[in-house]
Design a protein around this motif. Structure first.
Motif: not given
Length: 251
Positions: A22-28, A31-34, A63-64, A71-74
């Protein structure tokens, strides 16, 4: 959010790999948080413990960043992380004996465990593996347990005394539990050929109908697991191992 429910074993690896995809697909994006652990656990249909293990695995490979309370930062990565995630993590820092213990513990994985100690340990471990298998086994896990049971039937039909199918069924149940530690323990305990002490115990005390009775026990264990009845699976496994202990040590 395109997340798929997970029910198979080694959940944290699958969770980590799904989040990585999902991270690779741009969902997260970087700089965004999971989503919070609780939300991820609910969407994935797993425990928070499995989610937390997956997040730690993603942090190990860079990766995070897990920020407790925030939270968990990407993170942005110069090179992509391979999947499955833990293949990368295990290469970075392999599971190994702690050097502090090298001179303190003796570890001989080929040493025969005395029969009573082996069966006593199994009596405390395996009822729980059977209960967990009833809850967690995938269709593929169930098929593997059934195949091992059929091998048990064939072994008995042809008079085999090495009990390969018998032991393999117990291993498959442990694998289906979803707990990698239980699976590792049972593979070590049962993956060896029976040693000279156990074989002599069989020769002296194993009754002629014991293979048949054990096969009947296995049939009840399998039925309980297939019915997804954890309590029945736990009870059936406990009764089976009590039977084996009774034959060898109460006769």
């Amino acid at each position: 959010m395109p997340i798929q429910t997970i029910r198979a074993q080694r959940l944290y690896r699958q969770i980590a790999d799904q989040l990585l995809a999902l991270i690779r697909q741009g969902e997260f994006p970087p700089g965004s948080l999971l989503p919070p652990e609780r939300d991820l656990a609910q969407q994935l249909g797993v425990s928070r413990a499995s989610v937390r293990e997956a997040l730690i695995a993603l942090e190990v490979v860079g990766q995070v960043e897990v920020r407790v309370g925030h939270g968990v930062l990407v993170l942005e990565r110069a090179a992509p992380v391979e999947a499955p995630v833990m293949h990368v993590a295990s290469r970075q820092e392999p599971w190994a004996i702690d050097p502090e213990f090298e001179s303190e513990i003796e570890l001989d994985l080929d040493q025969e465990i005395p029969p009573f100690a082996l069966l006593e340990a199994r009596r405390f471990i395996e009822p729980e593996t059977a209960a967990l298998a009833a809850l967690n086994a995938s269709d593929a896990d169930l098929e593997a347990i059934r195949a091992a049971y059929q091998r048990n039937v064939e072994d008995n039909r042809h008079g085999g005394n090495n009990m390969v199918g018998d032991r393999l069924m117990h291993i498959r149940i442990a694998e289906a539990s979803g707990n990698a530690a239980y699976a590792m323990l049972l593979k070590h305990l049962l993956g060896h050929q029976y040693g000279v002490m156990f074989r002599r115990l069989q020769a002296l005390f194993m009754s002629t109908d014991m293979p048949r009775r054990s096969q009947q026990d296995h049939s009840r264990i399998l039925a309980a697991i297939e019915a997804r009845d954890a309590e029945a699976a736990r009870a059936a496994m406990a009764a089976h191992l009590d039977h084996v202990l009774g034959v060898f040590f109460d006769s």
